[in-house]
Motif scaffolding. Structure first.
Motif, mmCIF file in Angstrom:
data_model
loop_
_atom_site.group_PDB
_atom_site.id
_atom_site.type_symbol
_atom_site.label_atom_id
_atom_site.label_comp_id
_atom_site.label_asym_id
_atom_site.label_seq_id
_atom_site.Cartn_x
_atom_site.Cartn_y
_atom_site.Cartn_z
ATOM 1 N N ALA A 30 4.033 5.618 -5.523
ATOM 2 C CA ALA A 30 4.202 5.605 -6.993
ATOM 3 C C ALA A 30 2.883 6.623 -7.520
ATOM 4 O O ALA A 30 2.945 7.282 -8.490
ATOM 5 N N TYR A 31 1.754 6.604 -6.738
ATOM 6 C CA TYR A 31 0.457 7.354 -7.283
ATOM 7 C C TYR A 31 0.661 8.774 -7.184
ATOM 8 O O TYR A 31 0.606 9.583 -8.157
ATOM 9 N N ARG A 32 1.432 9.000 -6.146
ATOM 10 C CA ARG A 32 2.141 10.648 -5.941
ATOM 11 C C ARG A 32 2.818 11.033 -6.783
ATOM 12 O O ARG A 32 2.978 12.212 -7.494
ATOM 13 N N ILE A 38 3.429 9.809 -10.006
ATOM 14 C CA ILE A 38 2.650 10.081 -11.109
ATOM 15 C C ILE A 38 1.855 11.503 -11.148
ATOM 16 O O ILE A 38 1.955 12.320 -12.131
ATOM 17 N N GLN A 39 1.243 11.857 -9.946
ATOM 18 C CA GLN A 39 0.368 12.963 -10.061
ATOM 19 C C GLN A 39 1.443 14.153 -10.304
ATOM 20 O O GLN A 39 1.276 15.107 -10.660
ATOM 21 N N LEU A 40 2.529 14.167 -9.463
ATOM 22 C CA LEU A 40 3.525 15.244 -9.686
ATOM 23 C C LEU A 40 4.235 15.193 -11.277
ATOM 24 O O LEU A 40 4.397 16.547 -11.486
ATOM 25 N N SER A 41 4.479 14.180 -11.765
ATOM 26 C CA SER A 41 5.025 14.310 -12.914
ATOM 27 C C SER A 41 3.783 14.844 -13.937
ATOM 28 O O SER A 41 4.043 15.567 -14.925
ATOM 29 N N ARG A 42 2.558 14.696 -13.619
ATOM 30 C CA ARG A 42 1.513 15.322 -14.569
ATOM 31 C C ARG A 42 1.145 16.666 -14.323
ATOM 32 O O ARG A 42 1.260 17.396 -15.338
ATOM 33 N N THR A 43 1.313 17.146 -13.132
ATOM 34 C CA THR A 43 1.308 18.515 -12.988
ATOM 35 C C THR A 43 2.302 19.265 -13.499
ATOM 36 O O THR A 43 2.349 20.583 -13.781
ATOM 37 N N SER A 44 3.546 18.709 -13.496
ATOM 38 C CA SER A 44 4.886 19.522 -13.941
ATOM 39 C C SER A 44 4.962 19.655 -15.372
ATOM 40 O O SER A 44 5.240 20.527 -15.763
ATOM 41 N N LEU A 45 4.071 18.695 -16.030
ATOM 42 C CA LEU A 45 3.873 18.893 -17.664
ATOM 43 C C LEU A 45 2.923 19.839 -17.718
ATOM 44 O O LEU A 45 2.926 20.615 -19.028
ATOM 45 N N TYR A 93 1.126 -1.124 -0.031
ATOM 46 C CA TYR A 93 -0.084 0.166 0.154
ATOM 47 C C TYR A 93 0.793 1.235 -0.058
ATOM 48 O O TYR A 93 0.560 2.228 -0.903
ATOM 49 N N VAL A 94 1.931 1.270 0.771
ATOM 50 C CA VAL A 94 2.981 2.176 0.764
ATOM 51 C C VAL A 94 3.487 2.651 -0.465
ATOM 52 O O VAL A 94 3.625 3.899 -0.838
ATOM 53 N N LEU A 95 3.832 1.437 -1.026
ATOM 54 C CA LEU A 95 4.534 1.751 -2.694
ATOM 55 C C LEU A 95 3.623 2.150 -3.253
ATOM 56 O O LEU A 95 3.855 3.022 -4.200
#
Length: 358
Positions: free
Chosen positions: A347-349, A351-358, A341-343
């Protein structure tokens, strides 16, 4: 000097309380998904443990009395003069256990006939039946479907028999670098050098029969090789002794025969022949006595060089089955669920940060 100097890396009590509060807050926020993940992984682990087939471990213990390694004995005598004791026990134990894992000993064991589940067959074929190996091998080569070993000499085996033999060796003995998954394992006491053979198998009868048979094979092989040189010397001297005994018996018979023929006659040639034979007989009897002494000495040397391998406890039925601990696997599942669950959350966070940076 000011004792209230502040260090930038020092954790204050206030910061510690704040960190603990943050952890508690995080757990309260994710408590439900954590519990769900842990319960799912724990249930799957317990289900896997329950469905895992039971195995039986047959263990045989034995002892070895063999102090006939001259190199180790000489080193021990030298070190003993300096107050450093050394024994050849560990050397001989390690040697015997390593020989027991050789392919030669395994082959001689697998091609012995034993009764398992009311069916008499080669031990190799019992392993193939119980572990359904032929079906697995047929996926690589369809001609191996329903494969069975015949009773012919292993030296006459073709490619298919050698393939099956290597796979059995890997299953039972494991690889030279990794024996953790091997069905057959060995061990010995670090102080008493009491050795054990253990076979873990799906069949209780097969585990017992294989363990007993491999012990018989290794004990016979080890004793035969340890005494081979002295046995050859003993056999040569015994052959010489037997030939001299025949010569003494034949010469004695010839003397008696000539004496019978000489009764009532005055032929001096017969007396000369008898005297010559009696001289030969004395020489033969003297040689026989010397060879007899040598034979007794060779017999003592042979007995002294013969290692004593004695089984202490052989495996007998019934054997308690090895069942996986559901508690152990349940706890492992809970731990695995939390880690997954922690992993997943991290991983979800990302992915979210990579989307916002784009």
């Amino acid at each position: 000097m000011n004792s209230n100097t502040n260090y930038p890396d020092e954790l204050t009590f206030e910061e510690l309380i704040y960190s603990m509060a943050s952890i508690v807050k995080w757990f309260r926020k994710h408590l439900v998904p954590i519990i769900v993940a842990c319960l799912i992984c724990s249930a799957l682990s317990v289900l896997w443990a329950v469905r895992k087939p039971e195995t039986y471990t047959a263990t045989l213990s034995f002892m070895l009395n063999d102090d006939n390694n001259p190199q180790v004995s000489n080193i021990g005598n030298i070190l003993g003069q300096f107050g450093i004791p050394i024994t050849s026990g560990k050397y001989n134990v390690d040697k015997l256990l390593e020989i027991s894992k050789s392919r030669r000993i395994l082959e001689s064991t697998l091609f012995q006939k034993k009764i398992v589940d009311d069916k008499e067959d080669l031990l190799a074929n019992h392993f193939i039946n119980i572990y359904d190996l032929a079906s697995n091998w047929s996926s690589q080569d369809g001609r191996l479907d329903n494969f069975k070993f015949s009773e012919k000499d292993p030296e006459e085996f073709g490619d298919y028999e050698n393939f099956a033999l290597k796979r059995l060796n890997a299953l039972i003995m494991g690889s030279a670098n990794n024996r953790s998954e091997a069905l057959f394992t060995t061990d010995y006491g670090k102080t008493d050098y009491i050795m054990t053979f253990s076979t873990r198998c799906l069949s209780e009868e097969l585990a017992i029969e294989f363990t007993n048979e491999i012990y018989d094979q290794i004990s016979q092989f080890y004793v035969q090789n340890a005494t081979e040189k002295n046995q050859s010397i003993y056999n040569l001297i015994k052959q010489r002794r037997d030939s001299l005994a025949d010569a003494v018996q034949n010469t004695t018979y010839d003397i008696a025969s000539l004496k019978d023929k000489s009764q009532g006659t005055f032929r001096r040639t017969n007396n000369v022949d008898i005297a010559n034979l009696e001289g030969q007989l004395i020489g033969l009897e003297t040689a026989f006595q010397e060879v007899e002494k040598s034979l007794n000495a060779a017999d003592i040397a042979l007995k002294n060089s013969t290692p004593l391998i004695k089984d202490l406890d052989r495996p007998i039925a019934p054997i308690a089955p090895n069942r996986p601990s559901t508690l152990k696997y349940g706890l492992l599942g809970i731990t695995l669920g939390f880690i997954l669950y922690v992993l997943f959350l991290n991983a979800y966070r990302i992915i979210q940060l990579s989307r916002t940076s784009l």
